[in-house]
Motif scaffolding. Structure first.
Motif, PDB file in Angstrom:
ATOM      1  N   CYS A 145       9.467  52.428   0.166  1.00  0.00           N
ATOM      2  CA  CYS A 145       9.600  53.595   1.060  1.00  0.00           C
ATOM      3  C   CYS A 145      10.735  54.504   0.585  1.00  0.00           C
ATOM      4  N   PRO A 146      10.475  55.775   0.361  1.00  0.00           N
ATOM      5  CA  PRO A 146      11.503  56.688  -0.145  1.00  0.00           C
ATOM      6  C   PRO A 146      12.507  57.076   0.947  1.00  0.00           C
ATOM      7  N   ALA A 147      13.589  57.693   0.488  1.00  0.00           N
ATOM      8  CA  ALA A 147      14.580  58.199   1.448  1.00  0.00           C
ATOM      9  C   ALA A 147      13.969  59.368   2.212  1.00  0.00           C
ATOM     10  N   PRO A 148      14.419  59.597   3.457  1.00  0.00           N
ATOM     11  CA  PRO A 148      13.862  60.695   4.272  1.00  0.00           C
ATOM     12  C   PRO A 148      13.948  62.034   3.539  1.00  0.00           C
ATOM     13  N   GLY A 149      12.856  62.785   3.585  1.00  0.00           N
ATOM     14  CA  GLY A 149      12.828  64.111   3.000  1.00  0.00           C
ATOM     15  C   GLY A 149      12.547  64.137   1.520  1.00  0.00           C
ATOM     16  N   THR A 150      12.357  62.977   0.910  1.00  0.00           N
ATOM     17  CA  THR A 150      12.089  62.957  -0.531  1.00  0.00           C
ATOM     18  C   THR A 150      10.656  62.554  -0.778  1.00  0.00           C
ATOM     19  N   LYS A 151      10.203  62.889  -1.975  1.00  0.00           N
ATOM     20  CA  LYS A 151       8.854  62.515  -2.368  1.00  0.00           C
ATOM     21  C   LYS A 151       8.914  61.274  -3.249  1.00  0.00           C
ATOM     22  N   THR A 152       7.845  60.519  -3.232  1.00  0.00           N
ATOM     23  CA  THR A 152       7.794  59.351  -4.116  1.00  0.00           C
ATOM     24  C   THR A 152       6.413  59.235  -4.723  1.00  0.00           C
ATOM     25  N   GLU A 153       6.366  58.541  -5.826  1.00  0.00           N
ATOM     26  CA  GLU A 153       5.104  58.383  -6.530  1.00  0.00           C
ATOM     27  C   GLU A 153       4.177  57.422  -5.762  1.00  0.00           C
ATOM     28  N   PRO A 154       2.883  57.527  -5.964  1.00  0.00           N
ATOM     29  CA  PRO A 154       1.939  56.619  -5.311  1.00  0.00           C
ATOM     30  C   PRO A 154       2.008  55.219  -5.920  1.00  0.00           C
TER      31      PRO A 154
ATOM     32  N   ALA B 253       2.242  65.926 -12.517  1.00  0.00           N
ATOM     33  CA  ALA B 253       2.111  67.069 -11.607  1.00  0.00           C
ATOM     34  C   ALA B 253       3.437  67.461 -10.966  1.00  0.00           C
ATOM     35  N   ASN B 254       4.378  66.545 -10.902  1.00  0.00           N
ATOM     36  CA  ASN B 254       5.590  66.815 -10.119  1.00  0.00           C
ATOM     37  C   ASN B 254       6.889  66.777 -10.917  1.00  0.00           C
ATOM     38  N   LEU B 255       6.865  66.364 -12.181  1.00  0.00           N
ATOM     39  CA  LEU B 255       8.093  66.238 -12.954  1.00  0.00           C
ATOM     40  C   LEU B 255       7.976  67.018 -14.265  1.00  0.00           C
ATOM     41  N   ASN B 256       9.145  67.284 -14.859  1.00  0.00           N
ATOM     42  CA  ASN B 256       9.107  67.959 -16.150  1.00  0.00           C
ATOM     43  C   ASN B 256       8.555  67.010 -17.204  1.00  0.00           C
ATOM     44  N   GLU B 257       8.158  67.556 -18.308  1.00  0.00           N
ATOM     45  CA  GLU B 257       7.444  66.775 -19.309  1.00  0.00           C
ATOM     46  C   GLU B 257       8.241  65.582 -19.807  1.00  0.00           C
ATOM     47  N   SER B 258       9.520  65.752 -20.078  1.00  0.00           N
ATOM     48  CA  SER B 258      10.349  64.671 -20.599  1.00  0.00           C
ATOM     49  C   SER B 258      10.449  63.518 -19.597  1.00  0.00           C
TER      50      SER B 258
ATOM     51  N   ALA C 296      -2.184  52.253 -13.608  1.00  0.00           N
ATOM     52  CA  ALA C 296      -1.165  53.193 -13.134  1.00  0.00           C
ATOM     53  C   ALA C 296      -1.644  54.631 -13.196  1.00  0.00           C
ATOM     54  N   ASN C 297      -2.931  54.873 -13.247  1.00  0.00           N
ATOM     55  CA  ASN C 297      -3.466  56.226 -13.443  1.00  0.00           C
ATOM     56  C   ASN C 297      -3.013  57.198 -12.362  1.00  0.00           C
ATOM     57  N   ASP C 298      -3.068  56.780 -11.092  1.00  0.00           N
ATOM     58  CA  ASP C 298      -2.665  57.673 -10.011  1.00  0.00           C
ATOM     59  C   ASP C 298      -1.186  58.009 -10.098  1.00  0.00           C
ATOM     60  N   ARG C 299      -0.388  57.019 -10.445  1.00  0.00           N
ATOM     61  CA  ARG C 299       1.052  57.239 -10.536  1.00  0.00           C
ATOM     62  C   ARG C 299       1.374  58.162 -11.707  1.00  0.00           C
ATOM     63  N   ILE C 300       0.755  57.936 -12.840  1.00  0.00           N
ATOM     64  CA  ILE C 300       1.010  58.777 -14.017  1.00  0.00           C
ATOM     65  C   ILE C 300       0.592  60.217 -13.748  1.00  0.00           C
ATOM     66  N   ALA C 301      -0.544  60.390 -13.076  1.00  0.00           N
ATOM     67  CA  ALA C 301      -1.001  61.748 -12.738  1.00  0.00           C
ATOM     68  C   ALA C 301       0.012  62.427 -11.823  1.00  0.00           C
ATOM     69  N   TRP C 302       0.607  61.684 -10.934  1.00  0.00           N
ATOM     70  CA  TRP C 302       1.606  62.250 -10.018  1.00  0.00           C
ATOM     71  C   TRP C 302       2.838  62.696 -10.795  1.00  0.00           C
TER      72      TRP C 302
ATOM     73  N   THR D  20       6.104  57.539 -17.317  1.00  0.00           N
ATOM     74  CA  THR D  20       4.747  57.065 -17.636  1.00  0.00           C
ATOM     75  C   THR D  20       4.813  55.744 -18.406  1.00  0.00           C
ATOM     76  N   ASP D  21       5.733  55.681 -19.376  1.00  0.00           N
ATOM     77  CA  ASP D  21       5.902  54.426 -20.123  1.00  0.00           C
ATOM     78  C   ASP D  21       6.317  53.279 -19.190  1.00  0.00           C
ATOM     79  N   GLN D  22       7.224  53.587 -18.255  1.00  0.00           N
ATOM     80  CA  GLN D  22       7.691  52.573 -17.320  1.00  0.00           C
ATOM     81  C   GLN D  22       6.545  52.130 -16.391  1.00  0.00           C
ATOM     82  N   ALA D  23       5.757  53.088 -15.935  1.00  0.00           N
ATOM     83  CA  ALA D  23       4.648  52.766 -15.038  1.00  0.00           C
ATOM     84  C   ALA D  23       3.621  51.871 -15.736  1.00  0.00           C
ATOM     85  N   THR D  24       3.383  52.129 -17.024  1.00  0.00           N
ATOM     86  CA  THR D  24       2.430  51.297 -17.773  1.00  0.00           C
ATOM     87  C   THR D  24       2.926  49.855 -17.860  1.00  0.00           C
TER      88      THR D  24
END
Length: 377
Positions: free
Chosen positions: A109-118, A139-144, A130-136, A150-154
């Motif tokens: 559960c994220p901190a109030p007011g923040t977004k978190t990955e699925p 869509a929401n972070l800079n490329e780097s 981890a497809n849904d998480r990587i897609a998130w 993405t590597d961590q999610a895999t």
């Protein structure tokens, strides 16, 4: 592996406790019913409601059914154990599998007011992606940052998949063990149930193939012992000799001392007889071993269902082949099961001493001691 997350989610191990309790209740009810039937049948004779061959046959039948029902009752207890022994293991396995699935599926559960990955997607077979998480991330972070996460999610997806697949394997092993125990118990119960036979058919115990019919006619005043010489090979030779029944003589049996179960049964019977006031030297172990070997071959459940006693409805039973009336006349308090080897030895020994003066004067024992062939009495 064939077990899936959906399968485990449907498990209800506590139902096995209910099934086990039901098996135990059936066992208890069966014991009570057979005990009541046996007691009621015996009481008919005690109260002199009936007597003779029909009464003796009824007592014999109830004794046989009691032995068979006891086997069923024990099988039901084994089934109860099979049902209940793996309940905790199954519950723990289910809890572990579903907990790992939930941890992988639901992110922290994220901190109030923040977004978190699925969370990760977990398939029923335990595969995690981890497809849904990587897609998130994309869509929401800079490329780097997206590439780093993405590597961590895999790697995280691979970790959760390994944990869940291992947990499923453990759950499957527990389930297979539980099933094996239940299958074995059910097979044993089925065998015991089949052993009950058709209630409309006259019951009998297996014959002792080591004896042959007596040449003389037995009477109901004494055990119907088989007139034969048991040679240990599963066949006997009929004796044509006779014995006067004299009560003199002090010689002991010349046979071997008993061994194995027979020795233990005789030891216990002798202790009870001494407690009842018999002298130790009256209880000749060799003589008892000889009688037991020739009369029953050491089988405490054998019933003679072919001689004149059997035809009259009161067959000889057990280790020393006593008929019911003789057993009941000479049994000891607390030793009242004709198929119990110790109880049968006690009654048979008391009868032999009472009728012949000593075990060495039992016709078969005396005949062997004189160099002849064993004969029944």
């Amino acid at each position: 592996m064939t077990l899936t997350l959906d399968d485990v989610a449907k498990w209800e191990p506590d139902h096995l406790d209910t099934a086990g309790n039901n098996a135990a209740k059936i066992s208890t009810d069966l014991d009570a019913a057979v005990r009541k039937g046996t007691d009621d049948t015996a009481k008919l004779g005690t109260d002199k409601t009936w007597s003779g061959a029909a009464a003796a046959a009824a007592d014999a039948r109830m004794g046989t059914e009691q032995t068979r029902a006891s086997t069923v009752s024990q099988a039901l207890h084994d089934l109860q154990t099979a049902f209940t022994s793996q309940v905790d293991n199954l519950n723990n396995a289910k809890r572990n599998v579903l907990s790992l699935r939930d941890l992988a599926t639901n992110p922290t559960c994220p901190a109030p007011g923040t977004k978190t990955e699925p969370g990760f997607h977990v398939a029923s077979n335990g595969t995690v992606d981890a497809n849904d998480r990587i897609a998130w991330y994309k869509a929401n972070l800079n490329e780097s940052e997206a590439n780093r996460l993405t590597d961590q999610a895999t790697r995280d997806a691979a970790y959760w998949q390994s944990e869940i697949v291992n947990a499923l394997a453990q759950a499957e092993s527990v389930a297979e063990q539980a099933k094996k125990q239940v299958d074995q118990a059910v097979s044993k119960l089925q065998s015991a149930f089949d052993g009950l036979g058709d209630p409309n058919i006259v019951a009998s115990q297996p014959q002792n193939t080591g004896t042959t019919p007596a040449a003389t006619t037995s009477t109901t005043s004494k055990p119907s012992y088989v007139t034969s010489s048991h040679n240990g090979s599963g066949s006997g030779t009929s004796s044509g000799g006779s014995y006067s029944g004299a009560t003199g003589g002090t010689h002991n049996a010349t046979g071997a001392m008993p061994t194995g179960d027979v020795a233990e049964w005789i030891k216990k019977a002798k202790a009870k007889l001494i407690e009842m006031g018999y002298s130790p030297d009256q209880i000749d172990e060799r003589a008892l071993a000889m009688i037991i070997e020739h009369e029953s071959g050491g089988n405490p459940l054998i019933v003679n269902d072919w001689d004149s006693n059997a035809a009259a409805g009161h067959p000889s039973k057990g280790l020393m082949q006593t008929i019911d009336s003789t057993f009941n006349a000479y049994k000891a308090p607390g030793h009242e099961n004709i198929y119990d080897p110790v109880d049968n030895i006690i009654a048979g020994t008391r009868y032999a001493i009472d009728r012949y003066g000593s075990l060495s004067n039992v016709p078969g024992v005396a005949a062997v001691n004189s160099g002849g062939a064993y004969q029944g009495y």
